[in-house]
Design a protein around this motif. Structure first.
Motif, mmCIF file in Angstrom:
data_model
loop_
_atom_site.group_PDB
_atom_site.id
_atom_site.type_symbol
_atom_site.label_atom_id
_atom_site.label_comp_id
_atom_site.label_asym_id
_atom_site.label_seq_id
_atom_site.Cartn_x
_atom_site.Cartn_y
_atom_site.Cartn_z
ATOM 1 N N TYR A 40 42.521 40.319 31.072
ATOM 2 C CA TYR A 40 42.212 41.451 30.191
ATOM 3 C C TYR A 40 41.539 42.615 30.914
ATOM 4 O O TYR A 40 41.330 43.669 30.321
ATOM 5 C CB TYR A 40 41.359 40.968 29.000
ATOM 6 N N THR A 73 38.252 43.312 28.786
ATOM 7 C CA THR A 73 37.620 42.004 28.558
ATOM 8 C C THR A 73 36.398 42.122 27.641
ATOM 9 O O THR A 73 36.241 41.332 26.701
ATOM 10 C CB THR A 73 37.215 41.353 29.904
ATOM 11 N N GLU A 87 41.062 35.278 22.226
ATOM 12 C CA GLU A 87 42.232 35.965 22.788
ATOM 13 C C GLU A 87 43.290 36.205 21.711
ATOM 14 O O GLU A 87 43.995 37.208 21.733
ATOM 15 C CB GLU A 87 42.841 35.135 23.923
#
Ligand SMILES: Cc1cc2nc3c(=O)[nH]c(=O)nc-3n(C[C@H](O)[C@H](O)[C@H](O)COP(=O)(O)OP(=O)(O)OC[C@H]3O[C@@H](n4cnc5c(N)ncnc54)[C@H](O)[C@@H]3O)c2cc1C
Length: 533
Positions: A427, A431, A455
């Motif tokens: 990511y 993230t 996620e």
């Protein structure tokens, strides 16, 4: 990015003249988009299905020099792949990670000298000295599942692995953040040509099933990155078909059933073809076959046929003597089509070259063949061939980053360094936002997998998901990694993702039916394919 309404926005601006229209959102198209956007060009990428839904989510997940290509004396393919592997390990940190390979040497096929020379050549190409010779005892210590009868010795060497679909999404997302445009479920139905027969665009049609859009889109350059389907576009400009789609299948097993610490090279007892056992995303994969019998790549998706499943199990059991793998152990399967350029000589499939090609046919630039590992070289050569038709005649030989540097910092409370490293690789700069969106309990792992429930929420919210199979088979791949396509977890999945996707009950039900149908047909332990697709 790619939040609710993103597709309508793209459709409302699509009828403009683009510098480049890239057809195909696998690794090749993603590389083209990323590099062209870095050169300041206005680029539209379309994929007829999901991003990475073609071959680029169905590979062996290796970033590799192709040790086995040395056997076929494909030195150039190996040399450039080793160089690209080193670049990706450096630039796509945490997404492309080192992977050890154990190569057992059994007495019945004396491969010791061949493997020994191979590992040296391989390391010289990098150049780095990483391989080791292993005695029989050390091999068995490292890999107790190995058949000990006939085992003579082995080698350990290093390549790298990744999640192929994530690699594609990562490139696409960063290209879009940098100003590119990419849309999935949009097919280039027909090429448009000028009066003198030069390709100048395409008729595009939305295939998502959720919108009726079509448009005639013009571009200074059209790049055909349609992988095994490249000939469908080439024949429209009168070119002769050249693609030989070769099917390769893999089986997935629970890690506890075959807990290998490194990848393992298997030589199939029937034909001595090199195959691999690969630890990946918390499971173990074995593959791949290499078969011709997929004559019409457009007709249906590839799947592992019953004979291939037996062939792969046989290779596994010949090497992992104590494992005694059976069909009942298979968690899932998947198959992809290699876009191989046919030599026209009817060679054995595994002897056809894996080299890529770049052609300019009536202004249609086709780039295909090759491997995920060499996507950067392919993208740059295609763009270089297109440069004369692009504004300012850019030079694509200069080095540009394809992956943004990862954010610095320590893991937030509740996450281990291993989790953090894993998530950053996938990511990157998103993230923190992904973790901040998590609701209570969503920083837990999904079973024994490296994935977190968080996620799913993030990807459903802004991952460009059109169908449930996009989410569960390519973005967060629990449909392949968990038994029964993650059906036992579906209530939990639904509670997280349905509100993010904005789907009402009827849409959810329809998506679940579609997902299960596709899972059974193409990804289950005993796939059957779909009639009439
Ligand atoms: C079994 C197997 C194992 C492999 N293992 C490895 C490996 O370990 N390492 C490695 O480096 N390489 C590996 N490869 C090779 C690698 O996967 C492929 O070379 C690569 O993924 C091809 O990418 P691509 O983007 O060219 O094609 P694809 O990923 O197939 O992308 C083409 C895209 O074009 C789209 N498309 C087609 N027609 C149209 C149209 N008319 N309009 C819009 N879109 C269209 C399709 O939907 C598709 O998504 C493997 C291949 C196979 C089959």
């Amino acid at each position: 990015m790619w939040e609710i309404g993103w597709r309508d926005e793209i459709w409302s601006n699509i009828e403009q003249e683009w510098d480049i229209l890239a057809i195909g959102g696998g690794i090749t198209g993603a590389g083209v988009l990323r590099r062209a956007v870095a050169a300041g060009l206005k680029v539209l990428l379309v994929d007829a299905g999901d991003f990475a839904g073609g071959t680029s989510s169905r590979s062996s997940k290796l970033i590799h020099g192709g040790f086995r290509y040395l056997r076929n004396k494909q030195w150039d393919v190996t040399r450039e792949s080793v160089r690209e592997r080193e670049w990706l390990l450096h630039e796509a940190k945490n997404l492309v990670t080192p992977l050890g390979f154990l190569m057992p040497n059994f007495v019945e096929v004396d491969t010791r000298a061949m493997f020994g020379v191979g590992v040296v050549i391989y390391d010289l190409m990098a150049p780095k000295w990483q391989h080791s010779y292993y005695s029989k005892e050390k091999m068995l210590q490292s890999l107790p599942q190995l058949r000990s009868q006939g085992l003579e010795s082995g080698y350990l060497y290093y390549d790298a692995e990744m999640d192929d679909a994530h690699l594609v999404h990562h490139l696409l997302r960063e290209a879009v953040q940098a100003g590119g445009t990419a849309i999935n479920y949009v097919r280039a139905e027909k090429l448009l040509c000028t009066a003198d027969g030069k390709v100048c665009g395409a008729v595009l049609r939305d295939t998502s099933g959720n919108s009726p859009h079509t448009a005639e889109v013009k571009a200074k350059v059209v790049i055909n990155a349609a992988g095994p389907w490249s000939d469908d576009l080439r024949v429209q400009v009168g070119a002769a078909p050249r693609i030989r789609p070769l099917r390769g299948s893999h089986l997935i097993f629970d890690h506890s059933r075959l807990p290998i610490p490194h990848a393992v090279t298997l030589l199939h007892p029937r034909d001595q073809r090199a195959m691999f056992g690969i630890p990946w995303e918390g499971v173990t994969m074995i593959g791949t076959s290499d078969l011709d019998d997929h004559p019409t790549p457009g007709a249906h998706e590839p799947y592992a046929h019953a004979g291939e499943i037996d062939y792969i199990l046989e290779a596994g059991n010949a090497t992992f003597g104590t494992a005694a793998l059976t069909r009942a152990d298979i968690v899932s399967s998947f198959a992809g089509l290699r876009p191989i350029i046919s030599s026209g000589e009817g060679l054995d499939p595994s002897k056809e070259s894996r080299a890529h090609v770049v052609w300019n046919e009536e202004g249609l630039i086709t780039v295909t063949g090759g491997k995920l590992t060499t996507f950067r070289i392919m993208a740059e050569q295609a763009l270089q061939l297109a440069a004369a038709a692009l504004p300012g005649h850019p030079d694509f030989a200069g080095r540009e980053r394809y992956f943004n540097p990862l954010p610095q910092g320590n893991p937030p409370a509740g996450l281990t360094l291993k989790d953090w490293t894993y998530l950053l690789g996938r990511y990157s700069s998103e993230t923190d936002a992904m973790l901040a969106a998590a609701q209570p309990g969503e920083l837990e792992h999904i079973g024994a997998l490296p994935n977190l429930w968080a996620e799913l929420r993030w990807t459903a919210r802004c991952g460009g998901v059109q169908h449930l199979d996009d989410l569960l088979l390519r973005r967060v791949r629990i449909g392949m990694l968990l038994p029964q396509g993650a059906l036992p977890q579906m209530d939990h999945i639904r509670a997280i993702v349905q509100p993010e996707l904005g789907w009402d009950e009827a849409r959810w039900d329809a998506e679940l039916v579609r997902y299960q149908k596709r899972y059974r047909a193409y990804y289950s332990p005993a796939p059957t394919g779909l009639e009439n697709e």
